[in-house]
Design a protein around this motif. Structure first.
Motif, PDB file in Angstrom:
ATOM      1  N   ASN A   1      40.807  53.238  43.589  1.00  0.00           N
ATOM      2  CA  ASN A   1      40.875  54.056  42.289  1.00  0.00           C
ATOM      3  C   ASN A   1      40.608  52.938  41.257  1.00  0.00           C
ATOM      4  OD1 ASN A   1      43.025  52.264  42.046  1.00  0.00           O
ATOM      5  ND2 ASN A   1      44.628  53.966  41.911  1.00  0.00           N
ATOM      6  N   ALA A   2      40.244  53.487  39.900  1.00  0.00           N
ATOM      7  CA  ALA A   2      39.838  52.514  38.883  1.00  0.00           C
ATOM      8  C   ALA A   2      40.713  51.293  38.602  1.00  0.00           C
ATOM      9  CB  ALA A   2      39.797  53.344  37.723  1.00  0.00           C
ATOM     10  N   LEU A   3      42.031  51.355  38.886  1.00  0.00           N
ATOM     11  CA  LEU A   3      42.843  50.652  38.626  1.00  0.00           C
ATOM     12  C   LEU A   3      42.758  49.208  39.800  1.00  0.00           C
ATOM     13  CD1 LEU A   3      46.255  52.138  37.887  1.00  0.00           C
ATOM     14  CD2 LEU A   3      44.657  51.123  36.143  1.00  0.00           C
ATOM     15  N   ALA A   4      42.413  49.650  40.859  1.00  0.00           N
ATOM     16  CA  ALA A   4      42.077  48.599  41.971  1.00  0.00           C
ATOM     17  C   ALA A   4      40.704  47.862  41.635  1.00  0.00           C
ATOM     18  CB  ALA A   4      41.931  49.199  43.167  1.00  0.00           C
ATOM     19  N   ALA A   5      40.033  48.600  41.068  1.00  0.00           N
ATOM     20  CA  ALA A   5      38.614  47.996  40.710  1.00  0.00           C
ATOM     21  C   ALA A   5      38.904  47.121  39.527  1.00  0.00           C
ATOM     22  CB  ALA A   5      37.567  49.103  40.296  1.00  0.00           C
TER      23      ALA A   5
ATOM     24  N   MET B   1      41.710  45.420  38.824  1.00  0.00           N
ATOM     25  CA  MET B   1      42.507  44.323  39.272  1.00  0.00           C
ATOM     26  C   MET B   1      41.761  43.500  40.127  1.00  0.00           C
ATOM     27  SD  MET B   1      45.949  44.161  41.478  1.00  0.00           S
ATOM     28  CE  MET B   1      46.706  45.196  40.261  1.00  0.00           C
ATOM     29  N   LEU B   2      40.726  43.944  41.035  1.00  0.00           N
ATOM     30  CA  LEU B   2      40.067  43.086  41.671  1.00  0.00           C
ATOM     31  C   LEU B   2      38.705  42.809  41.317  1.00  0.00           C
ATOM     32  CD1 LEU B   2      41.039  45.082  44.832  1.00  0.00           C
ATOM     33  CD2 LEU B   2      42.002  42.937  44.314  1.00  0.00           C
ATOM     34  N   GLU B   3      38.147  43.021  39.971  1.00  0.00           N
ATOM     35  CA  GLU B   3      37.353  42.667  39.530  1.00  0.00           C
ATOM     36  C   GLU B   3      36.053  43.099  40.221  1.00  0.00           C
ATOM     37  OE1 GLU B   3      38.351  38.734  36.757  1.00  0.00           O
ATOM     38  OE2 GLU B   3      37.779  38.318  38.931  1.00  0.00           O
ATOM     39  N   CYS B   4      35.847  44.421  40.525  1.00  0.00           N
ATOM     40  CA  CYS B   4      34.880  45.152  41.382  1.00  0.00           C
ATOM     41  C   CYS B   4      34.489  46.183  40.548  1.00  0.00           C
ATOM     42  CB  CYS B   4      35.415  45.409  42.647  1.00  0.00           C
ATOM     43  SG  CYS B   4      35.805  43.989  43.989  1.00  0.00           S
ATOM     44  N   ASP B   5      33.219  46.748  40.882  1.00  0.00           N
ATOM     45  CA  ASP B   5      32.870  47.894  40.438  1.00  0.00           C
ATOM     46  C   ASP B   5      33.459  48.871  41.756  1.00  0.00           C
ATOM     47  OD1 ASP B   5      30.953  50.493  40.619  1.00  0.00           O
ATOM     48  OD2 ASP B   5      30.409  49.328  38.556  1.00  0.00           O
TER      49      ASP B   5
ATOM     50  N   GLN C   1      33.438  50.776  49.138  1.00  0.00           N
ATOM     51  CA  GLN C   1      32.852  51.534  50.254  1.00  0.00           C
ATOM     52  C   GLN C   1      31.901  50.560  51.169  1.00  0.00           C
ATOM     53  OE1 GLN C   1      30.945  55.219  49.606  1.00  0.00           O
ATOM     54  NE2 GLN C   1      32.971  56.436  49.751  1.00  0.00           N
ATOM     55  N   SER C   2      31.630  49.570  50.587  1.00  0.00           N
ATOM     56  CA  SER C   2      30.797  48.596  51.437  1.00  0.00           C
ATOM     57  C   SER C   2      31.405  47.097  51.598  1.00  0.00           C
ATOM     58  CB  SER C   2      29.428  48.215  50.413  1.00  0.00           C
ATOM     59  OG  SER C   2      29.849  47.547  49.366  1.00  0.00           O
ATOM     60  N   LEU C   3      32.828  47.335  51.415  1.00  0.00           N
ATOM     61  CA  LEU C   3      33.682  45.945  51.648  1.00  0.00           C
ATOM     62  C   LEU C   3      34.686  46.146  52.713  1.00  0.00           C
ATOM     63  CD1 LEU C   3      34.293  45.142  47.851  1.00  0.00           C
ATOM     64  CD2 LEU C   3      32.610  44.130  49.385  1.00  0.00           C
TER      65      LEU C   3
ATOM     66  N   LEU D   1      41.986  37.348  46.508  1.00  0.00           N
ATOM     67  CA  LEU D   1      40.814  36.928  45.895  1.00  0.00           C
ATOM     68  C   LEU D   1      40.199  38.362  45.214  1.00  0.00           C
ATOM     69  CD1 LEU D   1      38.640  34.576  48.440  1.00  0.00           C
ATOM     70  CD2 LEU D   1      39.902  33.932  46.580  1.00  0.00           C
ATOM     71  N   THR D   2      39.437  38.133  44.006  1.00  0.00           N
ATOM     72  CA  THR D   2      38.648  39.326  43.647  1.00  0.00           C
ATOM     73  C   THR D   2      37.346  39.146  43.772  1.00  0.00           C
ATOM     74  OG1 THR D   2      37.962  37.837  41.473  1.00  0.00           O
ATOM     75  CG2 THR D   2      40.139  38.943  41.319  1.00  0.00           C
ATOM     76  N   CYS D   3      36.705  40.336  43.640  1.00  0.00           N
ATOM     77  CA  CYS D   3      35.108  40.159  44.011  1.00  0.00           C
ATOM     78  C   CYS D   3      34.267  38.975  43.056  1.00  0.00           C
ATOM     79  CB  CYS D   3      34.527  41.638  43.415  1.00  0.00           C
ATOM     80  SG  CYS D   3      35.151  43.119  44.523  1.00  0.00           S
ATOM     81  N   LYS D   4      35.017  38.514  42.025  1.00  0.00           N
ATOM     82  CA  LYS D   4      34.242  37.609  41.686  1.00  0.00           C
ATOM     83  C   LYS D   4      34.744  36.014  42.239  1.00  0.00           C
ATOM     84  CE  LYS D   4      33.712  39.785  36.989  1.00  0.00           C
ATOM     85  NZ  LYS D   4      33.909  39.498  35.776  1.00  0.00           N
ATOM     86  N   GLY D   5      35.679  35.970  43.235  1.00  0.00           N
ATOM     87  CA  GLY D   5      36.046  34.741  43.988  1.00  0.00           C
ATOM     88  C   GLY D   5      37.049  34.248  43.141  1.00  0.00           C
ATOM     89  N   ARG D   6      37.686  34.828  42.251  1.00  0.00           N
ATOM     90  CA  ARG D   6      38.904  34.306  41.790  1.00  0.00           C
ATOM     91  C   ARG D   6      40.143  34.740  42.264  1.00  0.00           C
ATOM     92  NH1 ARG D   6      38.788  34.631  35.344  1.00  0.00           N
ATOM     93  NH2 ARG D   6      38.805  36.990  35.718  1.00  0.00           N
ATOM     94  N   ARG D   7      41.209  33.566  42.191  1.00  0.00           N
ATOM     95  CA  ARG D   7      42.522  33.766  42.761  1.00  0.00           C
ATOM     96  C   ARG D   7      43.461  34.625  42.022  1.00  0.00           C
ATOM     97  NH1 ARG D   7      43.222  30.690  48.010  1.00  0.00           N
ATOM     98  NH2 ARG D   7      41.188  29.914  48.262  1.00  0.00           N
ATOM     99  N   MET D   8      44.417  35.502  42.602  1.00  0.00           N
ATOM    100  CA  MET D   8      45.212  36.077  41.982  1.00  0.00           C
ATOM    101  C   MET D   8      46.532  36.307  42.813  1.00  0.00           C
ATOM    102  SD  MET D   8      44.113  40.072  41.835  1.00  0.00           S
ATOM    103  CE  MET D   8      45.950  40.622  41.606  1.00  0.00           C
ATOM    104  N   ARG D   9      47.665  36.575  42.320  1.00  0.00           N
ATOM    105  CA  ARG D   9      48.763  36.821  43.174  1.00  0.00           C
ATOM    106  C   ARG D   9      49.602  38.342  42.945  1.00  0.00           C
ATOM    107  NH1 ARG D   9      49.925  31.946  45.387  1.00  0.00           N
ATOM    108  NH2 ARG D   9      51.652  32.999  46.871  1.00  0.00           N
ATOM    109  N   ALA D  10      49.863  38.805  44.091  1.00  0.00           N
ATOM    110  CA  ALA D  10      50.264  40.470  44.044  1.00  0.00           C
ATOM    111  C   ALA D  10      51.189  40.450  45.015  1.00  0.00           C
ATOM    112  CB  ALA D  10      48.938  41.090  44.237  1.00  0.00           C
TER     113      ALA D  10
END
Length: 231
Positions: free
Chosen positions: A116-120, A122-126, A131-133, A173-182
């Motif tokens: 969903n949009a919230l996951a996108a 949070m994970l810094e993705c479009d 679907q390609s990941l 990791l986010t799509c930008k390669g940045r680290r986060m905790r969840a």
């Protein structure tokens, strides 16, 4: 066919359609040739046909019609099942899209089907990228192997599991390669025999602006938190 001919009459017709003579039919069934002639008389009375060729042709045509009907029914049942599956998956997708938390739908092999949009966010993705990941895209490299073990164990016993609860969370990791905790909650949903894994993400920290150094990576390699399972 079964409503028109008795099982023995149908057997006589089947064997005749294979080219057997009355003698061959009698030997195959274990009856006398005279009894075969009796069956032919009953078959003629039921169909109104006289010649052996007409009777065999009638049988073959009716058998083909019955096969077509059976195939049509099987196809319709398959289409109905596909429609039910499609409807259920659409409902599941609608639930994920409307959820107040970041969610992903993942297949048992770890391929992301949607998010969903919230996951996108949070994970810094479009959102269209999901679907390609694979989920491994969001796992830090130093714990890839450990994550693989956890995933394989989960697929064998897909109960609800919460990873990172009561700790500082699990590092991602986010799509930008940045680290986060969840905190990551995983639930398996079986939709008409098809397993879908629902992943709920609760962010505990914003993505780090920079990648940590090598020493920090080594210290994190053995800190993948264990999951808490519940029925």
């Amino acid at each position: 066919m079964s409503a028109e001919f008795s099982p023995r009459e149908q057997k006589v017709l089947e064997l005749a359609a294979q080219g057997l003579t009355d003698k061959g039919i009698a030997e195959a069934i274990g009856i006398s040739a005279a009894t075969v002639v009796t069956y032919w008389g009953r078959i003629r009375a039921k169909t109104g046909l006289i010649s052996r060729a007409e009777l065999v042709g009638h049988f073959i045509r009716r058998a083909a019609e019955a096969e077509v009907v059976a195939l049509r029914q099987e196809l319709e049942a398959h289409i109905d099942e596909e429609q039910r599956l499609r409807t259920s998956l659409e409902l599941l997708q609608g639930f994920v899209d409307a959820a107040p938390e970041a969610m992903l739908i993942v297949d048992p092999d770890g391929r992301i089907e949607s998010g969903n949009a919230l996951a996108a966010e949070m994970l810094e993705c479009d959102q269209s990228e999901f679907q390609s990941l694979r989920v491994g895209r969001f796992i830090p490299p130093e714990i890839h192997d450990l994550h693989k073990v956890y995933r394989e164990q989960y697929i064998k016993d897909p109960t609800r599991i919460v990873i990172g609860h009561g700790t500082e969370g699990v590092e991602m990791l986010t799509c930008k390669g940045r680290r986060m905790r969840a905190i990551v909650t995983i639930n398996a949903a079986v939709v008409h025999g098809v397993t879908k894994v629902i992943v709920i993400l609760r962010g505990l920290s914003a993505p780090e602006p920079e990648m940590p150094g090598d020493d920090d990576l080594k210290s994190r390699a053995n800190t993948y938190p264990s999951g808490t399972r519940s029925a």
